[in-house]
Scaffold this motif. Structure first.
Motif, PDB file in Angstrom:
ATOM      1  N   VAL A   1       0.853  -1.189   0.000  1.00 47.08           N
ATOM      2  CA  VAL A   1       0.000   0.000   0.000  1.00 47.08           C
ATOM      3  C   VAL A   1       0.887   1.236   0.000  1.00 47.08           C
TER       4      VAL A   1
ATOM      5  N   GLY B   1      -2.739  -2.015   5.647  1.00 47.41           N
ATOM      6  CA  GLY B   1      -1.622  -2.748   5.059  1.00 47.41           C
ATOM      7  C   GLY B   1      -0.834  -3.517   6.099  1.00 47.41           C
TER       8      GLY B   1
ATOM      9  N   MET C   1       0.851  -6.678   4.339  1.00 47.91           N
ATOM     10  CA  MET C   1       1.339  -6.082   3.102  1.00 47.91           C
ATOM     11  C   MET C   1       2.529  -5.173   3.399  1.00 47.91           C
TER      12      MET C   1
ATOM     13  N   VAL D   1       4.230  -1.651   3.462  1.00 44.46           N
ATOM     14  CA  VAL D   1       3.739  -0.281   3.605  1.00 44.46           C
ATOM     15  C   VAL D   1       4.863   0.648   3.177  1.00 44.46           C
TER      16      VAL D   1
END
Length: 398
Positions: A238, A249, A254, A256
């Motif tokens: 993200v 995120g 995920m 970041v």
């Protein structure tokens, strides 16, 4: 295949007389989104489930494929995830705005939910001072960015404070704060905290900004999300200026990516976000690029600025990404999280328009991308958290 998921926060809106009956999307210059809409699929998605508030927290959780009805606990916990705070299971995490009210009484109203878009270098020392003077075993203040901060209430989820419904301050611009003060009064400790903070903010040796009150809202237990790679099969990242997106995120595993000069406003580092997305996609699959500018302009009630924000999104984000990836197999998802109509100056429940462009997408033939053109296709996803899986299936990836 590279997948770009591009979000212009709050881009959707309603027709305006001052724009000749056009929406800000229709009035904006968006040749790149128009081209992708013409050669791809467009439709609408209901990102906010019935009965839930139309906030960016709920809507962006949907866009990333997580059902808010299952996973959403509050705005504060998402932003706490962005900071990587260590929290107890029963802690209550509040989003804490620095705001400007006319006066902190039942006759007062909300002048500015952002204290004039206070800068981080000014707001951080203020919140640190609040922690020094008011923080204790029950309440801890955590500085964030600009006007967006956090308050953690130890074991607060076990108290009646967990059920208090405080208005998001951006929902009540120029409106009375009387109903919310009545809600605050149901919690003696929170009531005292708000008024003690007011006294501190009145000290000009501590605070020279417009901020004259704190506003705790959006509370909930710590956030837990499934791992994005496990649910989607993709390594993703993200890119955003705001802690809300960073928190989603972080919580879903995920990457970041921070971009220097990204502000969450109309003036932001567009090129930095484009460069960061392209760099990540050199070795990975999926990037979620979020621009806050259109939403902030919607809250500000400026049609001119919102048209400019949408035009810049097209010219400074979509266009350079299209050019850089023109020789690669690329799939596009472009949308907003919710509407922020100029006349309302806050979020609404409208289903958002989206574009899918990539393998498996038949050309719509529609000349432009807008709320109305997306509506005309008859394609509507009633569950917004299914948009990502719908897109991946369309692209042949699921």
């Amino acid at each position: 295949m590279k997948i770009l998921y591009l979000i212009a926060d709050g881009m959707g809106g309603w027709p305006l007389d001052k724009l000749g009956g056009k929406t800000t999307m229709e009035a904006a210059h968006t040749p790149n989104m128009d081209a992708l809409a013409k050669t791809g699929i467009i439709g609408r998605a209901q990102t906010v489930p019935e009965g839930m508030p139309p906030g960016s927290d709920v809507a962006n959780m949907s866009l990333l494929g997580f059902d808010p009805a299952t996973y959403h606990t509050g705005r504060g916990p998402i932003e706490a995830a962005a900071q990587g705070l260590e929290l107890g299971a029963d802690d209550l995490v509040w989003r804490l705005n620095l705001v400007t009210v006319s006066k902190l009484t039942i006759d007062g109203y909300m002048r500015d939910y952002s204290s004039g878009h206070i800068s981080t270098d000014i707001s951080r020392p203020i919140v640190e001072t609040l922690q020094e003077k008011l923080g204790d075993d029950s309440y801890t203040f955590y500085p964030g960015i600009q006007y967006r901060h956090l308050l953690v209430q130890k074991d607060g989820a076990l108290t009646e404070d967990a059920d208090l419904l405080i208005s998001p301050p951006h929902d009540i611009t120029d409106k009375s704060i009387k109903p919310d003060l009545r809600v605050f009064s149901r919690s003696p400790f929170l009531w005292d905290l708000v008024f003690e903070a007011k006294d501190i903010l009145e000290d000009r040796s501590i605070n020279m900004s417009m901020a004259n009150s704190i506003w705790p809202w959006g509370q909930g237990r710590p956030l837990n999300l499934p791992n994005f790679k496990e649910t989607s099969g993709m390594k993703g990242a993200v890119i955003s200026a705001v802690d809300l997106i960073k928190g989603l995120g972080n919580a879903s595993g995920m990457d970041v990516i921070d971009v220097e000069g990204a502000t969450g406003l109309l003036e932001t580092n567009y090129q930095g976000k484009v460069d960061a997305a392209l760099t990540f996609l050199e070795d990975n699959d999926f990037v979620f690029v979020h621009l806050e500018g259109p939403d902030e302009c919607g809250h500000g009630g400026s049609a001119k600025d919102k048209v400019e924000a949408i035009s810049r999104f097209d010219a400074r984000v979509v266009a350079p990404l299209r050019e850089a990836l023109k020789d690669q197999e690329t799939a596009w998802i472009i949308t907003c999280d919710h509407f922020t109509p100029i006349v309302e100056r806050t979020h609404t429940m409208d289903a958002v328009p989206f574009i899918l462009n990539g393998p498996g997408c038949d050309a719509s033939g529609i000349e432009s991308f807008s709320e109305q053109s997306a509506d005309s296709t008859g394609l509507k996803l009633e569950k917004g958290h299914e948009l990502l899986s719908f897109a991946l299936k369309t692209f042949g990836l699921k």
